[in-house]
Design an enzyme around this catalytic site. Structure first.
Site, PDB file in Angstrom:
ATOM      1  CE  LYS A   1      50.744  18.140  16.862  1.00 24.19           C
ATOM      2  NZ  LYS A   1      51.892  18.607  17.638  1.00 24.19           N
TER       3      LYS A   1
ATOM      4  CG  HIS B   1      58.427  18.993  18.310  1.00 24.70           C
ATOM      5  ND1 HIS B   1      58.332  17.913  19.147  1.00 24.70           N
ATOM      6  CD2 HIS B   1      57.530  18.774  17.318  1.00 24.70           C
ATOM      7  CE1 HIS B   1      57.403  17.074  18.684  1.00 24.70           C
ATOM      8  NE2 HIS B   1      56.912  17.575  17.579  1.00 24.70           N
TER       9      HIS B   1
ATOM     10  CD  GLU C   1      56.183  21.249  23.984  1.00 21.29           C
ATOM     11  OE1 GLU C   1      56.292  22.422  24.367  1.00 21.29           O
ATOM     12  OE2 GLU C   1      56.298  20.908  22.782  1.00 21.29           O
TER      13      GLU C   1
HETATM   14  C1  PLP Z   1      52.918  17.823  17.942  1.00 17.58           C
HETATM   15  C2  PLP Z   1      53.820  18.430  18.944  1.00 17.58           C
HETATM   16  C3  PLP Z   1      54.173  17.706  20.090  1.00 17.58           C
HETATM   17  C4  PLP Z   1      53.776  16.274  20.315  1.00 17.58           C
HETATM   18  O1  PLP Z   1      54.504  15.440  19.487  1.00 17.58           O
HETATM   19  P1  PLP Z   1      54.480  13.857  19.695  1.00 17.58           P
HETATM   20  O2  PLP Z   1      55.322  13.373  18.577  1.00 17.58           O
HETATM   21  O3  PLP Z   1      53.082  13.410  19.617  1.00 17.58           O
HETATM   22  O4  PLP Z   1      55.087  13.583  21.028  1.00 17.58           O
HETATM   23  C5  PLP Z   1      54.952  18.339  21.031  1.00 17.58           C
HETATM   24  N1  PLP Z   1      55.368  19.618  20.861  1.00 17.58           N
HETATM   25  C6  PLP Z   1      55.055  20.331  19.768  1.00 17.58           C
HETATM   26  C7  PLP Z   1      55.536  21.722  19.670  1.00 17.58           C
HETATM   27  C8  PLP Z   1      54.284  19.763  18.778  1.00 17.58           C
HETATM   28  O5  PLP Z   1      53.998  20.468  17.675  1.00 17.58           O
END
Ligand code: PLP
Length: 378
Positions: free
Chosen positions: A47, A184, A260
């Protein structure tokens, strides 16, 4: 990173607004991630910037992918599974995690044939998955502190750790297998202790689950790793040095560790070049109107709570200036206080570190098309 003269040359060649993605920087960011967290497999959060060329470069570097919708899933799937057989992997969990805890019934049905790894955080979702995607593997998303993150997410997703084992048991009773946990900490997290607390919370759940007969095999530590937008940001190297020993202490091998990262891999890899298309004097300062704005590449100002700085190619004494996007909406304000030299119509300006949550969240608002994309060093 392209030099000023390269930026100018690319803008002359392709026109503006121009979003320049430097794949050398993507590879360097990925290598830095692996150097400091060698045990962690990075699933790039698509994303942040879903351009298939970016997926391609990260795949070649060894990355896997975090997707959150069927279109994102297909971007990665189509890229990876069109590779010659010897280059691709058939076990999709190694390459893709579907990390959106909420999935529509249709999406689950579409995902099921791929036997995906998906996250969940509530009982309704267990019922949906059991019914529409019975071949999926599960990771339970745990709610963790998001203190100090630029983008807060803990109010939207995540099960309380006290409820975790009951949710694992419920999935088991529905005929599903919970492979592990995910969390997260929120985006652009500079508070390293968020990760440490989340790891400790998850270690507690692992132990409780084990005592109830459920052996978890993987931990997904999510994204949130900060991009070096300015000097005050905690360097990734420091953050990694703090969490690496905690991971090894609390989650010994052969437990699998995933992450992630989105922003960290892509933010510094892109530069936007735009052109001054209007000029006025208002509130005692020069106002510049440029041909890209908040509805396009600068959308991160609204959606990502991010601020971007503009630099000019022209030299000269700097003064506080306002910079606006091209649409008729007042929201389309890039900055009310940029330090810029006196600019003329037709001058170019540029903004670095604009690779994440920028082009991705832009739409063709007001009939202005988004910036053309050029890939260099691909
Ligand atoms: C948006 C998101 C990410 C990526 O986050 P960053 O801050 O760009 O590293 C990773 N995992 C989940 C579940 C997310 O919603």
């Amino acid at each position: 990173m392209p030099t000023k003269s390269q930026l100018k040359q690319l803008a002359d060649q392709h026109g503006t607004p121009l979003f320049i993605v430097d794949h050398d920087v993507i590879r360097r960011n990925y290598a830095e991630f692996k150097r400091h967290l060698p045990r962690v497999q990075a699933y790039y959060a698509v994303k942040a910037n879903p351009d298939p060329a970016i997926v391609g470069t990260l795949y070649a570097a060894g990355a896997s992918f975090d997707v959150a919708s069927m279109p994102e899933f297909m971007i990665v799937y189509e890229y990876v599974w069109q590779l010659p057989e010897k280059e691709r992997q058939d076990w999709i969990w190694d390459k893709i995690i579907y990390a959106n805890p909420i999935k529509s019934n249709e999406t689950l049905a579409d995902l099921d044939p791929y036997k995906p790894l998906v996250t969940y955080d509530n009982y309704e979702e267990i019922r949906k998955i059991a019914r529409h995607a019975p071949h999926a593997g599960l990771a339970l998303r745990i709610r963790v502190p998001n203190t100090g993150a630029m983008v807060e997410l803990s109010s939207k997703f995540g099960a309380h750790s006290g409820e975790a084992v009951a949710l694992i048991e419920a999935a088991h009773d529905a005929g599903l297998v919970v492979e592990g946990l995910s969390f997260h900490v929120g985006s652009q997290t500079t508070n390293v202790e968020n990760y440490v607390q989340a790891l400790q919370l998850c270690a507690g759940v692992f132990a409780e689950a084990k005592s109830r007969g459920f052996t978890l095999k993987l931990l997904d530590i999510g994204g949130g790793f900060p991009a070096p937008y300015h000097d005050g940001v905690t360097p990734f190297r420091k953050l990694a040095a703090r969490i690496r020993p905690e991971i090894d202490r609390l989650f010994p091998r052969p437990l699998e560790i995933l992450a992630e990262p989105g922003r960290f891999l892509i933010a510094t890899a892109a530069t936007l070049v735009a052109e001054v298309i209007g000029k006025a004097h208002r509130d005692g300062k020069p106002c510049y109107y440029i041909n890209d704005g908040v509805y396009h590449t600068f959308s991160g100002i609204v959606f990502d709570h991010c601020c971007y700085h503009l630099e000019a190619f022209r030299r000269g004494p700097r003064q506080i200036s306002a910079v606006f996007g091209p649409t008729c909406d007042a929201l389309d304000t890039i900055s009310l206080a940029e330090e810029l030299p006196e600019l003329r119509l037709g001058d170019l300006v540029y903004s670095r570190n604009i690779g994440a949550y920028s082009h991705a969240s832009a739409t063709s608002f007001n009939g202005f098309p988004p910036a053309k994309v050029v890939h260099i060093n691909q």
